[in-house]
Design a protein around this motif. Structure first.
Motif, PDB file in Angstrom:
ATOM      1  N   ASP A  99      30.966   2.178  32.791  1.00  0.00           N
ATOM      2  CA  ASP A  99      31.571   3.254  32.029  1.00  0.00           C
ATOM      3  C   ASP A  99      32.776   3.780  32.798  1.00  0.00           C
ATOM      4  O   ASP A  99      32.745   3.838  34.023  1.00  0.00           O
ATOM      5  CB  ASP A  99      30.585   4.386  31.796  1.00  0.00           C
ATOM      6  CG  ASP A  99      31.039   5.305  30.685  1.00  0.00           C
ATOM      7  OD1 ASP A  99      31.906   6.174  30.962  1.00  0.00           O
ATOM      8  OD2 ASP A  99      30.588   5.130  29.559  1.00  0.00           O
ATOM      9  N   ARG A 104      28.731   9.586  33.103  1.00  0.00           N
ATOM     10  CA  ARG A 104      28.002   8.961  31.983  1.00  0.00           C
ATOM     11  C   ARG A 104      27.176   7.763  32.415  1.00  0.00           C
ATOM     12  O   ARG A 104      26.334   7.289  31.657  1.00  0.00           O
ATOM     13  CB  ARG A 104      28.978   8.527  30.897  1.00  0.00           C
ATOM     14  CG  ARG A 104      29.494   9.646  30.013  1.00  0.00           C
ATOM     15  CD  ARG A 104      29.914   9.131  28.668  1.00  0.00           C
ATOM     16  NE  ARG A 104      30.978   8.144  28.748  1.00  0.00           N
ATOM     17  CZ  ARG A 104      32.238   8.394  28.399  1.00  0.00           C
ATOM     18  NH1 ARG A 104      32.558   9.593  27.963  1.00  0.00           N
ATOM     19  NH2 ARG A 104      33.149   7.454  28.483  1.00  0.00           N
ATOM     20  N   LYS A 107      23.377   7.848  32.076  1.00  0.00           N
ATOM     21  CA  LYS A 107      22.777   8.340  30.831  1.00  0.00           C
ATOM     22  C   LYS A 107      23.131   7.482  29.623  1.00  0.00           C
ATOM     23  O   LYS A 107      22.259   6.978  28.927  1.00  0.00           O
ATOM     24  CB  LYS A 107      23.212   9.788  30.601  1.00  0.00           C
ATOM     25  CG  LYS A 107      22.681  10.741  31.663  1.00  0.00           C
ATOM     26  CD  LYS A 107      22.888  12.175  31.272  1.00  0.00           C
ATOM     27  CE  LYS A 107      22.336  13.107  32.339  1.00  0.00           C
ATOM     28  NZ  LYS A 107      20.880  12.964  32.488  1.00  0.00           N
ATOM     29  N   ASN A 108      24.400   7.306  29.376  1.00  0.00           N
ATOM     30  CA  ASN A 108      24.811   6.603  28.159  1.00  0.00           C
ATOM     31  C   ASN A 108      26.095   5.828  28.405  1.00  0.00           C
ATOM     32  O   ASN A 108      27.135   6.149  27.834  1.00  0.00           O
ATOM     33  CB  ASN A 108      24.994   7.602  27.018  1.00  0.00           C
ATOM     34  CG  ASN A 108      25.178   6.898  25.689  1.00  0.00           C
ATOM     35  OD1 ASN A 108      24.729   5.767  25.504  1.00  0.00           O
ATOM     36  ND2 ASN A 108      25.848   7.556  24.758  1.00  0.00           N
ATOM     37  N   THR A 110      29.030   2.992  28.332  1.00  0.00           N
ATOM     38  CA  THR A 110      29.694   2.410  27.170  1.00  0.00           C
ATOM     39  C   THR A 110      29.471   0.910  27.051  1.00  0.00           C
ATOM     40  O   THR A 110      29.281   0.390  25.951  1.00  0.00           O
ATOM     41  CB  THR A 110      31.198   2.699  27.240  1.00  0.00           C
ATOM     42  OG1 THR A 110      31.399   4.117  27.296  1.00  0.00           O
ATOM     43  CG2 THR A 110      31.936   2.123  26.044  1.00  0.00           C
ATOM     44  N   TRP A 112      27.611  -2.786  28.116  1.00  0.00           N
ATOM     45  CA  TRP A 112      26.331  -3.346  28.528  1.00  0.00           C
ATOM     46  C   TRP A 112      26.391  -4.862  28.582  1.00  0.00           C
ATOM     47  O   TRP A 112      27.091  -5.507  27.794  1.00  0.00           O
ATOM     48  CB  TRP A 112      25.250  -2.962  27.524  1.00  0.00           C
ATOM     49  CG  TRP A 112      24.937  -1.510  27.468  1.00  0.00           C
ATOM     50  CD1 TRP A 112      25.565  -0.566  26.707  1.00  0.00           C
ATOM     51  CD2 TRP A 112      23.918  -0.817  28.209  1.00  0.00           C
ATOM     52  NE1 TRP A 112      24.996   0.681  26.930  1.00  0.00           N
ATOM     53  CE2 TRP A 112      23.988   0.537  27.839  1.00  0.00           C
ATOM     54  CE3 TRP A 112      22.960  -1.222  29.137  1.00  0.00           C
ATOM     55  CZ2 TRP A 112      23.121   1.502  28.383  1.00  0.00           C
ATOM     56  CZ3 TRP A 112      22.109  -0.267  29.663  1.00  0.00           C
ATOM     57  CH2 TRP A 112      22.193   1.077  29.290  1.00  0.00           C
TER      58      TRP A 112
END
Length: 122
Positions: A99, A104, A107-108, A110, A112
């Motif tokens: 990311d 981030r 957690k989440n 962008t 993968w």
């Protein structure tokens, strides 16, 4: 955007070691915050470790702390996760992630990879 490909998973016995690799293409991986996640059967995906290429900062989930090392090689555009003293509860599909923002990555993120299976037998 960056593309991520994991490798290095496999079937090992408890106590063994593995080194997972995350090879990046399309962008320079060191311009991102990067990390590893895992998902065990029937469980949610969980954060494992994160690595800041800029500062060298590393963060680990408690369950792997002291047994794992996250690192990167900018010359190979690749990130690694060295896991030692593996336990059956480490069995999961391991994903690398990236990311643009450090806040981030745990957690989440962008971007993968597709995942690599790690199976630890007792």
């Amino acid at each position: 955007q960056v593309q991520l490909v994991e490798s290095g998973g496999g079937l090992v016995q408890a106590g063994d070691s593995l080194r997972l690799s995350c090879a990046a293409s399309g962008r320079t991986l060191s311009t991102y915050a990067t990390g590893w996640f895992r998902q065990a059967p029937g469980k949610e995906r969980e954060f494992v470790a994160a690595f800041s290429w800029r500062s060298g900062t590393t963060v680990y989930v408690d369950s792997v702390k002291g047994r794992s090392t996250i690192s990167g090689d900018s010359t190979k555009n690749t990130m690694y996760l060295q896991m030692n003293s593996l336990k059956p509860e480490d069995t999961a599909v391991y994903y690398c992630a990236a990311d643009p923002m450090w806040l981030r990555i745990a957690k989440n993120p962008t971007y993968w990879g597709q995942g690599t299976q790690v199976t630890v037998s007792s």
